[in-house]
Design a protein around this motif. Sequence first.
Motif, PDB file in Angstrom:
ATOM      1  N   LEU A  51      17.034  31.804 -19.655  1.00 34.70           N
ATOM      2  CA  LEU A  51      16.789  30.733 -18.685  1.00 34.70           C
ATOM      3  C   LEU A  51      15.711  29.769 -19.189  1.00 34.70           C
ATOM      4  CD1 LEU A  51      17.726  30.032 -15.751  1.00 34.70           C
ATOM      5  CD2 LEU A  51      15.691  31.195 -14.958  1.00 34.70           C
ATOM      6  N   GLU A 100      23.074  33.785  -6.080  1.00 37.19           N
ATOM      7  CA  GLU A 100      22.228  32.777  -6.731  1.00 37.19           C
ATOM      8  C   GLU A 100      20.835  32.834  -6.145  1.00 37.19           C
ATOM      9  OE1 GLU A 100      24.234  29.099  -6.072  1.00 37.19           O
ATOM     10  OE2 GLU A 100      25.649  29.419  -7.710  1.00 37.19           O
ATOM     11  N   VAL A 160      20.274  36.754 -14.438  1.00 38.88           N
ATOM     12  CA  VAL A 160      20.108  35.999 -15.690  1.00 38.88           C
ATOM     13  C   VAL A 160      18.847  36.477 -16.398  1.00 38.88           C
ATOM     14  CG1 VAL A 160      19.568  33.691 -16.580  1.00 38.88           C
ATOM     15  CG2 VAL A 160      21.400  33.992 -14.924  1.00 38.88           C
ATOM     16  N   ILE A 167      14.922  25.782 -10.430  1.00 37.84           N
ATOM     17  CA  ILE A 167      16.253  26.103 -10.958  1.00 37.84           C
ATOM     18  C   ILE A 167      17.012  26.976  -9.965  1.00 37.84           C
ATOM     19  CG2 ILE A 167      17.537  27.128 -12.891  1.00 37.84           C
ATOM     20  CD1 ILE A 167      14.894  26.654 -14.539  1.00 37.84           C
ATOM     21  N   ASN A 168      18.244  26.572  -9.698  1.00 34.35           N
ATOM     22  CA  ASN A 168      19.124  27.429  -8.908  1.00 34.35           C
ATOM     23  C   ASN A 168      19.950  28.212  -9.919  1.00 34.35           C
ATOM     24  OD1 ASN A 168      20.526  28.535  -6.759  1.00 34.35           O
ATOM     25  ND2 ASN A 168      22.038  26.889  -6.740  1.00 34.35           N
ATOM     26  N   THR A 169      19.630  29.485 -10.049  1.00 33.32           N
ATOM     27  CA  THR A 169      20.248  30.271 -11.116  1.00 33.32           C
ATOM     28  C   THR A 169      21.053  31.438 -10.562  1.00 33.32           C
ATOM     29  OG1 THR A 169      19.754  31.669 -13.023  1.00 33.32           O
ATOM     30  CG2 THR A 169      18.055  31.522 -11.377  1.00 33.32           C
ATOM     31  N   LYS A 170      21.977  31.910 -11.375  1.00 30.43           N
ATOM     32  CA  LYS A 170      22.723  33.116 -11.020  1.00 30.43           C
ATOM     33  C   LYS A 170      21.763  34.293 -11.052  1.00 30.43           C
ATOM     34  CE  LYS A 170      27.137  31.707 -11.124  1.00 30.43           C
ATOM     35  NZ  LYS A 170      28.025  31.857  -9.975  1.00 30.43           N
ATOM     36  N   PRO A 225      25.727  31.425 -17.184  1.00 32.30           N
ATOM     37  CA  PRO A 225      24.969  32.197 -18.177  1.00 32.30           C
ATOM     38  C   PRO A 225      25.914  32.975 -19.103  1.00 32.30           C
ATOM     39  CG  PRO A 225      24.894  33.302 -16.073  1.00 32.30           C
ATOM     40  CD  PRO A 225      25.614  32.011 -15.844  1.00 32.30           C
ATOM     41  N   ASN A 265      20.782  23.288 -11.812  1.00 35.34           N
ATOM     42  CA  ASN A 265      21.678  24.437 -11.616  1.00 35.34           C
ATOM     43  C   ASN A 265      21.980  25.137 -12.935  1.00 35.34           C
ATOM     44  OD1 ASN A 265      22.308  24.453  -8.730  1.00 35.34           O
ATOM     45  ND2 ASN A 265      23.045  22.389  -9.161  1.00 35.34           N
ATOM     46  N   TYR A 266      22.022  26.465 -12.874  1.00 29.76           N
ATOM     47  CA  TYR A 266      22.421  27.243 -14.044  1.00 29.76           C
ATOM     48  C   TYR A 266      23.516  28.208 -13.593  1.00 29.76           C
ATOM     49  CZ  TYR A 266      22.025  29.814 -18.418  1.00 29.76           C
ATOM     50  OH  TYR A 266      22.298  30.396 -19.632  1.00 29.76           O
ATOM     51  N   GLU A 267      24.752  27.781 -13.789  1.00 32.91           N
ATOM     52  CA  GLU A 267      25.870  28.544 -13.243  1.00 32.91           C
ATOM     53  C   GLU A 267      26.709  29.249 -14.288  1.00 32.91           C
ATOM     54  OE1 GLU A 267      27.631  25.439 -10.985  1.00 32.91           O
ATOM     55  OE2 GLU A 267      26.485  25.929  -9.193  1.00 32.91           O
TER      56      GLU A 267
END
Lengths: 379, 284
Positions: free
Chosen positions: A270, A243, A265, A259-262, A25, A21-23
């Motif tokens: 990333l 997301e 980004v 990757i679960n990213t916003k 940034p 997870n990338y929550e």
Amino acid sequence: MLKLIKLEENPNVLIVNRINNYEDPKEIYIPIINKQTFKLNDYVFKNTYFGNFISSISGTISGSKKILFKNNYISALKITNDFKENIKVKTRKKEINNIEELKITLKKYFLNDIYAKLDINKIKNLVITSVDEEIYSLNEFIILTNYYNEILETIERLLNILGLKKGVLAIKNTNVSSIKNVKSILGTYPKIELNLLPDKYLISNKIFLSKFLNLDIENTVYLSSQDIYNIYLSCFKGKNIDEKIITISGDAIEKSLIINTKLGVWGKELVKKFIKIIDNDYEIFINGYLNGVKVQKLEDIIITPDIDTIIINKKSKELATTCINCGACLKICPVDINVQKCFLKQLSHKKCIGCGLCNYVCPAKLPLKETVKREENES
Amino acid sequence: MKVKSVKKLVLENIFLLVPLIIYGIYKNGYLIYEKGYISLVNIFKPLFLVIIALIIKLIIDLVKYKKINIDYNLVYAILIAMIMPYNVNWLVFIIGFTISYLLSLFLEKYFKFNKVCFIYLIIILINGLLNEFSFANILEAKYNYSFSFWDLLIGRNIGGISSSSIFFSLLAYIILCYNFYYKKDIPLFINISYLLLAIIYFIFTHNNNFLLNSELIFGSIFVASLPEFSPVKRNKIIFYSIVIGIISFGLTIFISSPISIYLAIFIVSLFLNIRLDKKQQNKS
């Protein structure tokens, strides 16, 4: 018989089968398509819509930048994260009970792609494909593995709303764990039929899938499990889709990751956060090594809803030579285009689906797809 | 399905020709040496012809492109050396090969024709004008042989210096059939059409000399199916193959079989005019 093949997989590309997870940034970028004006230092709440795009963080506008969006360079607003997650509108209707409400929700919350696919007037069959067309991507696989309960529930609800008697969930026959999971609860959803697909490239393409499943392409709606999960979140949970699950893979990086990213980004940020590049002489492809788009720099990429995969591969050392007239492109083309003729005459072909198989098999490494798949106005 | 580069295809093709060259050394070298007709060095004439052809090709590459290319011209050079008659004159081969190779490089800008057959026919023509020659080696010329089916299958018949083994040609064909890039229909249709005509001819004349033709098998597997000079669409491939089969049978009745097959391939490739637009290619 379908003219599809199984692609050779690069043994050096192994995707770690787990969501990262990338929550948080530092900044995000919002593409500006409409002529909207914004002031520097304006405050932006989380989940504010800018045209079709959503701000996945709260913060202040701190500048702009040119980014690549759907093959064009456009301006994007830079929003610096204040890490407060301030949301202006907090309440949303959570239950959708009829077609009209479904249409309104999809349109209101900019699930335009799904809205366009769900041509409610013509729909007779609903097919959910949980198949990653790109061999170096595991998005569909991971979504079905992690959210199979939610996906089956949403399909059943959609079938009820759309008034359909049956829906098909298509999974590759190699995806053993998902097959097992789905089968364990499939009895609860009598309207859903599980269909196993052969492990072949393009099998999830609606042209070939409709032939394989023996369905009328015109009356069938094809959605991915990611689409279904987004419908679940947006229409049945009242959440905004801010997301995105993407796969970053390739043989120029140490570990390929999901990757679960916003949304919004910056691609470079990333990659810097999660990925270790092991070969600096690399090339980048968006949404597929064969059927995707080649991008010059990581700096140009921001995560938008249309991005599923970023592939960072070692630059091919094989140079293009002249056509040896082997006919492999003609033999492999799943839509039977005379690719060689089009290439030699520098003509595009409207039937081309841009699958990239001609480039894949060409022993002379000629840019065949780039010629045949050009937009009409370019030819 | 295995994806291959041009380089890999070329090297694979060459690799498949090696057993035939070795058999050529045995049949047109060792067996003759054993009877005391040639010296030890001459055993390797089939190999020397291949090496000479390769050296000429590489020198031309170095002069023309300032580098050595691993391209289909390598295969062409080896094939030409392999289909030469045993009695080909060294000098004629060297000069004939060089001139006709250069000529073919020039002419290919304007016409599309099978380069292997073109060079072969020019060398044969020069050789024929300067010497009296036959395709039989010293032993074949000296003794009368009655070849059995197995002799013919192994390759003890009269033919090109390294192209007479039907067994190794068929073995190579089976391997090539697993290659996605190989036009496997070409040898199939050439041989079917030729064989049908040979059977009809046999029914009417009781002449069975044309039923098993090693040169046709070799030529159809390696020369007629060369990608650059053969069509790509299946219907054109079938037409091209059947016409080659018919013409080569027709010519075999009147001229020696090794020449007839290559002449037939040359004529058909020339008239089919599979022209690649070089200008467009260069643009890419």
